[in-house]
Design an enzyme around this catalytic site. Sequence first.
Site, PDB file in Angstrom:
ATOM      1  N   GLU A  27       7.704  89.730  58.832  1.00 55.76           N
ATOM      2  CA  GLU A  27       7.774  88.313  58.451  1.00 55.76           C
ATOM      3  C   GLU A  27       9.153  87.751  58.799  1.00 55.76           C
ATOM      4  O   GLU A  27      10.170  88.303  58.399  1.00 55.76           O
ATOM      5  CB  GLU A  27       7.551  88.185  56.939  1.00 55.76           C
ATOM      6  CG  GLU A  27       7.661  86.753  56.447  1.00 55.76           C
ATOM      7  CD  GLU A  27       7.352  86.606  54.959  1.00 55.76           C
ATOM      8  OE1 GLU A  27       7.987  87.282  54.138  1.00 55.76           O
ATOM      9  OE2 GLU A  27       6.462  85.796  54.640  1.00 55.76           O
ATOM     10  N   GLU A  67       3.043  87.417  44.550  1.00 56.06           N
ATOM     11  CA  GLU A  67       2.694  86.592  45.707  1.00 56.06           C
ATOM     12  C   GLU A  67       3.808  86.811  46.720  1.00 56.06           C
ATOM     13  O   GLU A  67       4.893  86.256  46.585  1.00 56.06           O
ATOM     14  CB  GLU A  67       2.634  85.138  45.224  1.00 56.06           C
ATOM     15  CG  GLU A  67       1.542  84.368  45.882  1.00 56.06           C
ATOM     16  CD  GLU A  67       2.098  83.532  46.988  1.00 56.06           C
ATOM     17  OE1 GLU A  67       2.197  84.070  48.108  1.00 56.06           O
ATOM     18  OE2 GLU A  67       2.438  82.385  46.726  1.00 56.06           O
ATOM     19  N   CYS A 127       4.898  81.322  52.853  1.00 57.75           N
ATOM     20  CA  CYS A 127       4.394  82.702  52.840  1.00 57.75           C
ATOM     21  C   CYS A 127       3.112  82.843  53.634  1.00 57.75           C
ATOM     22  O   CYS A 127       2.835  83.884  54.186  1.00 57.75           O
ATOM     23  CB  CYS A 127       4.217  83.183  51.417  1.00 57.75           C
ATOM     24  SG  CYS A 127       3.248  82.054  50.479  1.00 57.75           S
ATOM     25  N   LYS A 163      12.810  81.810  36.070  1.00 59.97           N
ATOM     26  CA  LYS A 163      14.049  82.105  36.810  1.00 59.97           C
ATOM     27  C   LYS A 163      13.806  81.699  38.264  1.00 59.97           C
ATOM     28  O   LYS A 163      13.254  82.446  39.056  1.00 59.97           O
ATOM     29  CB  LYS A 163      14.355  83.618  36.728  1.00 59.97           C
ATOM     30  CG  LYS A 163      15.834  83.976  36.805  1.00 59.97           C
ATOM     31  CD  LYS A 163      16.532  83.544  38.076  1.00 59.97           C
ATOM     32  CE  LYS A 163      16.323  84.465  39.240  1.00 59.97           C
ATOM     33  NZ  LYS A 163      16.877  83.922  40.511  1.00 59.97           N
TER      34      LYS A 163
HETATM   35  N1  LIG Z   1       6.608  85.106  50.845  1.00 63.55           N
HETATM   36  C1  LIG Z   1       7.385  84.288  50.224  1.00 63.55           C
HETATM   37  O1  LIG Z   1       6.922  83.377  49.554  1.00 63.55           O
HETATM   38  C2  LIG Z   1       8.830  84.469  50.348  1.00 63.55           C
HETATM   39  C3  LIG Z   1       9.344  85.395  51.215  1.00 63.55           C
HETATM   40  N2  LIG Z   1      10.664  85.541  51.323  1.00 63.55           N
HETATM   41  C4  LIG Z   1      11.186  86.523  52.272  1.00 63.55           C
HETATM   42  O2  LIG Z   1      12.195  87.219  51.617  1.00 63.55           O
HETATM   43  C5  LIG Z   1      13.392  87.202  52.368  1.00 63.55           C
HETATM   44  C6  LIG Z   1      14.576  87.227  51.437  1.00 63.55           C
HETATM   45  O3  LIG Z   1      14.653  86.047  50.689  1.00 63.55           O
HETATM   46  P1  LIG Z   1      15.240  86.056  49.218  1.00 63.55           P
HETATM   47  O4  LIG Z   1      15.640  84.717  48.849  1.00 63.55           O
HETATM   48  O5  LIG Z   1      16.255  87.126  49.109  1.00 63.55           O
HETATM   49  O6  LIG Z   1      13.903  86.416  48.414  1.00 63.55           O
HETATM   50  P2  LIG Z   1      13.719  87.301  47.121  1.00 63.55           P
HETATM   51  O7  LIG Z   1      12.349  87.832  47.122  1.00 63.55           O
HETATM   52  O8  LIG Z   1      14.801  88.285  46.952  1.00 63.55           O
HETATM   53  O9  LIG Z   1      13.872  86.197  45.972  1.00 63.55           O
HETATM   54  C7  LIG Z   1      12.822  85.663  45.209  1.00 63.55           C
HETATM   55  C8  LIG Z   1      13.236  85.585  43.753  1.00 63.55           C
HETATM   56  O10 LIG Z   1      13.431  86.890  43.226  1.00 63.55           O
HETATM   57  C9  LIG Z   1      14.704  86.987  42.584  1.00 63.55           C
HETATM   58  N3  LIG Z   1      15.170  88.373  42.659  1.00 63.55           N
HETATM   59  C10 LIG Z   1      15.883  88.959  43.649  1.00 63.55           C
HETATM   60  N4  LIG Z   1      16.120  90.250  43.349  1.00 63.55           N
HETATM   61  C11 LIG Z   1      15.531  90.493  42.163  1.00 63.55           C
HETATM   62  C12 LIG Z   1      15.413  91.644  41.335  1.00 63.55           C
HETATM   63  N5  LIG Z   1      15.945  92.810  41.674  1.00 63.55           N
HETATM   64  N6  LIG Z   1      14.721  91.537  40.186  1.00 63.55           N
HETATM   65  C13 LIG Z   1      14.162  90.374  39.812  1.00 63.55           C
HETATM   66  N7  LIG Z   1      14.254  89.245  40.555  1.00 63.55           N
HETATM   67  C14 LIG Z   1      14.930  89.303  41.719  1.00 63.55           C
HETATM   68  C15 LIG Z   1      15.527  85.964  43.320  1.00 63.55           C
HETATM   69  O11 LIG Z   1      16.656  85.589  42.584  1.00 63.55           O
HETATM   70  C16 LIG Z   1      14.529  84.842  43.496  1.00 63.55           C
HETATM   71  O12 LIG Z   1      14.421  84.084  42.315  1.00 63.55           O
HETATM   72  C17 LIG Z   1      13.262  85.955  53.201  1.00 63.55           C
HETATM   73  O13 LIG Z   1      14.006  86.067  54.353  1.00 63.55           O
HETATM   74  C18 LIG Z   1      11.796  85.904  53.478  1.00 63.55           C
HETATM   75  O14 LIG Z   1      11.479  86.687  54.599  1.00 63.55           O
HETATM   76  C19 LIG Z   1      11.520  84.798  50.567  1.00 63.55           C
HETATM   77  C20 LIG Z   1      11.077  83.878  49.689  1.00 63.55           C
HETATM   78  C21 LIG Z   1       9.670  83.603  49.548  1.00 63.55           C
HETATM   79  N1  LIG Z   2       2.209  73.394  49.586  1.00 60.71           N
HETATM   80  C1  LIG Z   2       1.881  74.016  50.671  1.00 60.71           C
HETATM   81  N2  LIG Z   2       1.494  73.388  51.744  1.00 60.71           N
HETATM   82  N3  LIG Z   2       1.968  75.330  50.729  1.00 60.71           N
HETATM   83  C2  LIG Z   2       2.403  76.119  49.656  1.00 60.71           C
HETATM   84  C3  LIG Z   2       2.793  77.446  50.189  1.00 60.71           C
HETATM   85  C4  LIG Z   2       3.179  78.355  49.109  1.00 60.71           C
HETATM   86  C5  LIG Z   2       3.943  79.584  49.505  1.00 60.71           C
HETATM   87  O1  LIG Z   2       4.694  79.619  50.474  1.00 60.71           O
HETATM   88  O2  LIG Z   2       3.851  80.511  48.713  1.00 60.71           O
END
Ligand SMILES: NC(=O)C1=CN([C@@H]2O[C@H](COP(=O)(O)OP(=O)(O)OC[C@H]3O[C@@H](n4cnc5c(N)ncnc54)[C@H](O)[C@@H]3O)[C@@H](O)[C@H]2O)C=CC1
Ligand SMILES: N=C(N)NCCCC(=O)O
Length: 505
Positions: A395, A262, A296, A187
């Site tokens: 973040e 993650e 991240c 998903k």
């Molecule tokens: N550390 C990372 O890799 C990431 C951090 N973020 C942070 O999160 C903030 C919000 O971004 P979003 O796009 O809303 O991230 P999110 O964490 O809500 O979304 C990630 C995934 O989880 C799904 N999801 C959302 N709610 C869910 C639930 N209740 N149960 C199961 N799956 C669910 C989403 O549809 C998406 O596929 C961003 O502003 C950023 O700060 C966002 C994406 C990646």
């Molecule tokens: N491919 C690069 N450079 N980074 C991957 C970062 C993965 C992440 O944000 O979870």
Amino acid sequence: MASPPTIPRRSLFIGGGWREPSLGRRLPVINPATEATIGDIPSATAEDVEIAVAAARDAFSRDGGRHWSRAPGAVRAKFLRAIAAKIKERKSDLALLETLDSGKPLDESDADMDDVVACFEYYADLAEALDGKQRSPISLPMENFKSYVLKEPIGVAGLITAWNYPLLMATWKVAPSLAAGCTAVLKPSELASLTCLELGAICIEVGLPPGVLNIITGLGPEAGAPLSSHPHVDKVAFTGSTETGKRIMTAAAQMVKPVSLELGGKSPLIVFDDVDIDKAVEWAIFGIFLNAGQVCSATSRLLLHEKIAKQFLDRLVAWAKNIKISDPLEKGCRLGSVISEGQYEKIKKFISTARSEGATILYGGARPQHLRRGFFIEPTIITDVSTSMQIWREEVFGPVLCVKEFRTESEAVELANDTHYGLGGAVISNDQERCERISKALHSGIVWINCSQPTLVQAPWGGNKRSGFGRELGEWGLENYLTVKQVTKYCSDEQWGWYQPPSKL
Ligand SMILES: NC(=O)C1=CN([C@@H]2O[C@H](COP(=O)(O)OP(=O)(O)OC[C@H]3O[C@@H](n4cnc5c(N)ncnc54)[C@H](O)[C@@H]3O)[C@@H](O)[C@H]2O)C=CC1
Ligand SMILES: N=C(N)NCCCC(=O)O
Ligand code: NA
């Protein structure tokens, strides 16, 4: 002007074919660099999750697993390599779709596709090697028992991913789960799903057995939540925000389902006074402005030794001014738009809160003047930061760097570890012993020395504290999808002899 590229119209990818979502709903695809709606994706709900999980379950056990879960690793490796080859063949169109959907510079999407190919190929090798690791004996201090270990696929994996590296984050989970012999339901994020749906098309082309991989797009609460709580999903792997990670862990806990998470980060980059300034500045820039800081592991907190702070900041601003911010399709673009309007507003709010809490916006902080449309934010550098400020603690997930100075090594380490997160950390210094001391002292799952952000498919990736747990990539990524079974055999001719034998009469 060239005609705009066609965005394929896809359905959900379930059981080896396309299937319309049960409720017939679709979601718009927005190009964040132009704000235009460029297509739509299917919006799955619990009904579709049900069908997708059933397809994955069936594929796992079909014919006793002979065609997938219990097939020789070489069988699965062949499919993973075929997928890699198709992605290589379609690299430029996939990179274009990734950029149109996410706003990231085309050069970055190109590099992401190379990483996707490398990841499928790497796990193809590990799938093959897995057979040779079966039945590894356990050494026992007695002779009447013999034990060995089987590594078996855990079952159906639910894979929920984020929008920052749409196809790459999916691949970090799809490739090892399939290599292990699991079947999966992916998903991806509703904000960028196009390339993941193309992966469905590729699965059809390479003849992947039906149901081995299912791809359902849709909203988190509607499609992600029922997947994470589904009783027939045996494991959930998630990349995304810490808040959603908590929800997923709570849902999975009801079924005592293993999860790997993650999550977010607020990673430090420590720069000492013995460095080549311009070299270090470039890593600092790369560490926070790559993918517009939507990484991240972004090194979003810069710690500068006070002796070089002024000179370093001057050069940092000079380099930041020189970053090409443009339509991400333009040649040489190094900063595109952020992912969405919501993220754009959120980042601007972080910047205004930093200002109102007394920090100084040393550079950037606004929309670049030459770009009137699209969710673009200048590379932003914030100084006069205190450790109680939001900009130090939370973040941002945007092109925003906050900076503090330090005097001693121990002060640097203390500041670096002053966070609830623990994903990455980096140190730049010419003193190798110091770098090694700091590597041990940082409370994080990843440490970079004299660089920031290189991501190698062979090396473990993941965090501590609120950045989550479990490790992706490398052999650790495969272990995520395997369960360990001990097999113990009694091999003596003697009666066991615990009970008094009854008389034979
Ligand atoms: N550390 C990372 O890799 C990431 C951090 N973020 C942070 O999160 C903030 C919000 O971004 P979003 O796009 O809303 O991230 P999110 O964490 O809500 O979304 C990630 C995934 O989880 C799904 N999801 C959302 N709610 C869910 C639930 N209740 N149960 C199961 N799956 C669910 C989403 O549809 C998406 O596929 C961003 O502003 C950023 O700060 C966002 C994406 C990646
Ligand atoms: N491919 C690069 N450079 N980074 C991957 C970062 C993965 C992440 O944000 O979870
Ligand atoms: Na999008």
